[in-house]
Design a protein around this motif. Structure first.
Motif, short mmCIF file in Angstrom:
data_model
loop_
_atom_site.label_atom_id
_atom_site.label_comp_id
_atom_site.label_asym_id
_atom_site.label_seq_id
_atom_site.Cartn_x
_atom_site.Cartn_y
_atom_site.Cartn_z
N LEU A 141 68.79 -85.08 155.50
CA LEU A 141 69.36 -86.42 155.61
C LEU A 141 70.75 -86.33 156.21
O LEU A 141 71.50 -85.38 155.96
N GLU A 142 71.09 -87.33 156.99
CA GLU A 142 72.46 -87.46 157.49
C GLU A 142 73.36 -88.02 156.39
O GLU A 142 72.88 -88.75 155.51
N ARG A 150 75.50 -90.43 156.08
CA ARG A 150 75.59 -91.87 155.86
C ARG A 150 74.33 -92.45 155.24
O ARG A 150 74.33 -93.60 154.79
N ARG A 151 73.25 -91.68 155.22
CA ARG A 151 72.02 -92.18 154.60
C ARG A 151 72.18 -92.33 153.09
O ARG A 151 71.58 -93.22 152.48
N ASN A 169 69.93 -98.62 152.41
CA ASN A 169 69.58 -97.52 153.34
C ASN A 169 68.17 -96.98 153.13
O ASN A 169 67.88 -95.84 153.53
N VAL A 190 65.26 -97.77 154.53
CA VAL A 190 64.51 -97.55 155.77
C VAL A 190 65.06 -96.33 156.51
O VAL A 190 64.30 -95.51 157.04
N ARG A 191 66.37 -96.17 156.52
CA ARG A 191 66.97 -95.02 157.20
C ARG A 191 66.59 -93.71 156.51
O ARG A 191 66.33 -92.69 157.17
N VAL A 192 66.58 -93.72 155.19
CA VAL A 192 66.20 -92.51 154.46
C VAL A 192 64.74 -92.16 154.74
O VAL A 192 64.40 -91.00 155.00
N ALA A 204 63.03 -92.94 157.34
CA ALA A 204 62.91 -92.49 158.73
C ALA A 204 63.35 -91.04 158.88
O ALA A 204 62.73 -90.26 159.62
N ASP A 205 64.42 -90.64 158.18
CA ASP A 205 64.86 -89.24 158.23
C ASP A 205 63.81 -88.32 157.63
O ASP A 205 63.59 -87.20 158.12
#
Length: 651
Positions: free
Chosen positions: A55-56, A58-59, A391, A393-395, A397-398
């Motif tokens: 994970l990045e 900011r996630r 976050n 959806v972003r998590v 997606a990662d």
């Protein structure tokens, strides 16, 4: 009649949910202020995946202003609390001080790394409580594997690719499990010359892995770790830590460059100064999360000792699940104290625990049902998505990209070793050069001992003794910094010239109150025997020596202190020094941050001759008179030089 003022200290699991629930319950009937060092809520359970490159950063960081629109966010750290005066003193990210009046106060400051009296641990180990520590560990592990792959010596290769994790709880187990997968993927693409493979060790004095969980889940986690090659040693811990390795309690020694400290946490020391009844460092509260005898004071999360009504005589443990539930009950009771709703006592029902072991492996017991393998992995990730306040959806997606694409094993070098000390009152914020630590309470933070001597850290940034600003590592490409520098002096023999020894920004003139830079130093030499107001010779703009952000001393002789009074306060990790009040053109106004500049930061237009070979650089056009010095928004790092090359600095 004015609206009641509610101040919440801390935006962890407890503080964030308290603010969110109170905002919904009060419906603009109260002024809610959230005091926190960062502008985000950190979802700690996914931090090991940040360190492993899944994970990045900011996630796992949820914006406070974006998700709490009706809550006023104040960036800063609490210095102290005046319960009788109903005020909270704080220090902002740039050193500014302020107070917050309150009618209701909620303490949710969270916890910090727990230290044990083991020699060398505070100097050579790093914790795992915030984003800076996760980013540092990711860079550090990547660098060690790359250096080990290029090494010809087997002993050096073995030391660099050995990683020791102390503490087999939730955090330590996940760090070891994800770390083993990460390093194995690195050497799969770039095998080591010596044929060795990365080695991870997990140590704990407990009899088994994950002692808080069911024994069947502990066996599942240990089996997964051993299948990945992790050396699990129960009943063993660290006896002594050195720069080159660790000595274990069983008498053996391990050569390593990496020591990750995950033995547990302790409550934030802020509550100790209140003089109220405590329970092992936690503030005693009643089942309604209210401090007895103080109707205006509430506490929740790791700083509160909340009675466990399901187990009389005990207190709820310091876990994220309890802190999240504390926040909801605390908000309801704060609103009830204002006449909104009714009070309720804190009761909980054990919903189970989940431990992500990386890939499709996990250990979980939702609702008391033990699970392992891919089914437990699906339940674990589903739980995290449901528990995150943003976050999602972003998590997801990662996670999807990590399943189909290889990880990017690169080191960004954004976080240095000295900026993430093990002992820190704010592990969520990285230390920066030029910021003194809080006396007494933060002695030892940023590797600083109570006597002010700077201790050395592990690879990635070794600090010199006596350096409040965390001097860069020796023998690095930038050269060796001079010892005794409060402001991380540039290396000798650099193109910009050699600073004088022992001075924050150049040698001060004799009998000069304002502090005169050394001769032949960038910036020119001020007139001798001037009382802080005479312009410097050959200095563009005629700026006085006392008003410079480099080369002068603060009032009262305090080098690097943002205030002359010397009052204890919480250390602030802001980027760069604070400018002098009133600008730099006024005679006698010494910069409040003089002598505590950023590491590697140098003047950009030297007007004196350089000691290095070659003709002196053209200083360029003169700046206008009375131009203010660089402000705190200028980040430390490479500085543009007039000779066309970039000045090296430890950013």
């Amino acid at each position: 009649m004015s609206r009641p003022r509610i101040v919440i200290v801390g935006a962890g699991f407890a503080g964030y949910r308290t603010a969110r629930t109170l905002s919904r319950l009060t419906r603009h009937q109260a002024d809610i202020t959230l005091l926190n060092p960062t502008d985000y809520f950190l979802y700690l359970p996914l931090l090991p995946q940040v360190a492993a490159g899944i994970l990045e950063p900011r996630r796992v960081s949820v914006s406070l202003s974006g998700t709490l629109p009706h809550v006023r966010l104040v960036l800063g750290e609490a210095d102290g609390i005046d319960l009788d005066g109903h005020t909270v003193r704080y220090t902002g990210p740039e050193g500014e001080e302020g107070t917050l009046p309150f009618d209701r106060l909620v303490l949710a400051a969270g916890s910090v790394n727990k230290l044990l009296p083991i020699p060398g641990v505070a100097e050579h180990a790093h914790g795992f409580r915030g984003l800076p520590e996760a980013l540092y560990l990711r860079d550090h592990v990547t660098r060690q594997v790359e250096l080990a792959a290029a090494a010809d010596d087997r002993a050096e290769c073995a030391a660099r690719c050995t990683f020791v994790v102390v503490g087999a709880g939730y955090t330590g187990t996940e760090v070891a499990a994800h770390g083993a997968m990460y390093t194995d993927a690195q050497v799969r693409k770039h095998p080591m010359r010596t044929g060795m493979r990365p080695r991870w060790m997990l140590l704990d004095v407990a009899p088994r892995v994950l002692p808080e969980m069911d024994e069947r889940l502990s066996r599942t986690a240990e089996r997964v770790l051993r299948q990945r090659g992790v050396d699990v040693r129960m009943g063993t811990s660290v006896k002594e830590a050195t720069h080159d390795g660790v000595v274990l309690t069983d008498g053996s020694s391990v050569d390593t460059r990496t020591l990750v400290w995950c033995v547990g946490v302790r409550p934030d020391p802020l509550v100790e100064a209140l003089g109220l009844p405590m329970e092992r460092g936690r503030l005693l509260v009643d089942p309604h999360l209210q401090v007895p005898g103080r109707p205006e004071l509430f506490a929740c999360g790791d700083v509160a000792a909340v009675p466990d009504l399901n187990q009389p005589g005990q207190y709820t443990p310091m876990t994220a699940q309890h802190a999240w539930r504390h926040g909801k009950v605390c908000a309801q009771n704060v609103a009830a104290s204002l006449g909104i709703g009714e009070r309720r006592a804190y009761r909980h029902r054990d919903m189970g625990f989940v431990v992500d072991l990386g890939g499709a492996k996990a250990a979980a017991n939702p609702l008391g049902l033990p699970m392992s393998g891919p089914a437990a992995g699906a339940v674990t990730r589903g739980y995290h998505l449901a528990a995150m306040p943003g976050n999602r959806v972003r998590v997801a997606a990662d996670w999807l990209l990590d399943a189909v694409l290889p990880r990017q094993a690169v080191q960004l070098g954004l976080v240095r070793s000295w900026s993430v000390p093990l002992e820190s009152s704010s592990p969520e914020v990285a230390r920066v050069p030029g910021r003194p630590d809080r006396p007494g309470k933060d002695a030892g933070a940023a590797g600083q001992r109570p006597d002010g001597e700077q201790t050395k850290h592990r690879p990635g940034g070794e600090s010199a003794k006596g350096q409040p600003g965390a001097e860069p590592v020796r023998n690095r490409p930038g050269g060796e910094p001079v010892k005794g520098q409060p402001g991380a002096e540039p290396a000798r023999n650099r193109p910009s010239g050699e600073p004088a020894k022992g001075q924050p920004g150049g040698e001060a003139a004799k009998n000069q109150p304002g502090g005169e830079p050394a001769k032949e130093q960038p910036g020119g030499e001020p007139a001798k025997n001037q009382s802080g107001g005479a312009p410097a010779k050959n200095q563009p703009g005629g700026e006085s020596a006392g008003g410079r952000s480099h080369g002068g001393r603060a009032k009262g002789g305090q080098s690097g202190s943002p205030r002359a009074s010397g009052k204890p306060r919480r250390a602030v990790e802001a980027a760069g020094p604070r400018p002098a009040r009133g600008g730099s053109g006024k005679p006698g106004k010494a910069s409040r941050a003089a002598g505590a500049g950023s590491a590697g930061k140098r003047p950009t237009a030297p007007s004196g001759p350089s000691r290095s070979a070659g003709p002196p650089a053209d200083p360029g056009p003169e700046p206008p008179a009375h131009q203010p010095p660089p402000g705190p928004d200028i980040a430390p790092g490479p500085v543009k030089r007039t000779d066309g090359r970039a000045a090296e600095g430890d950013s």
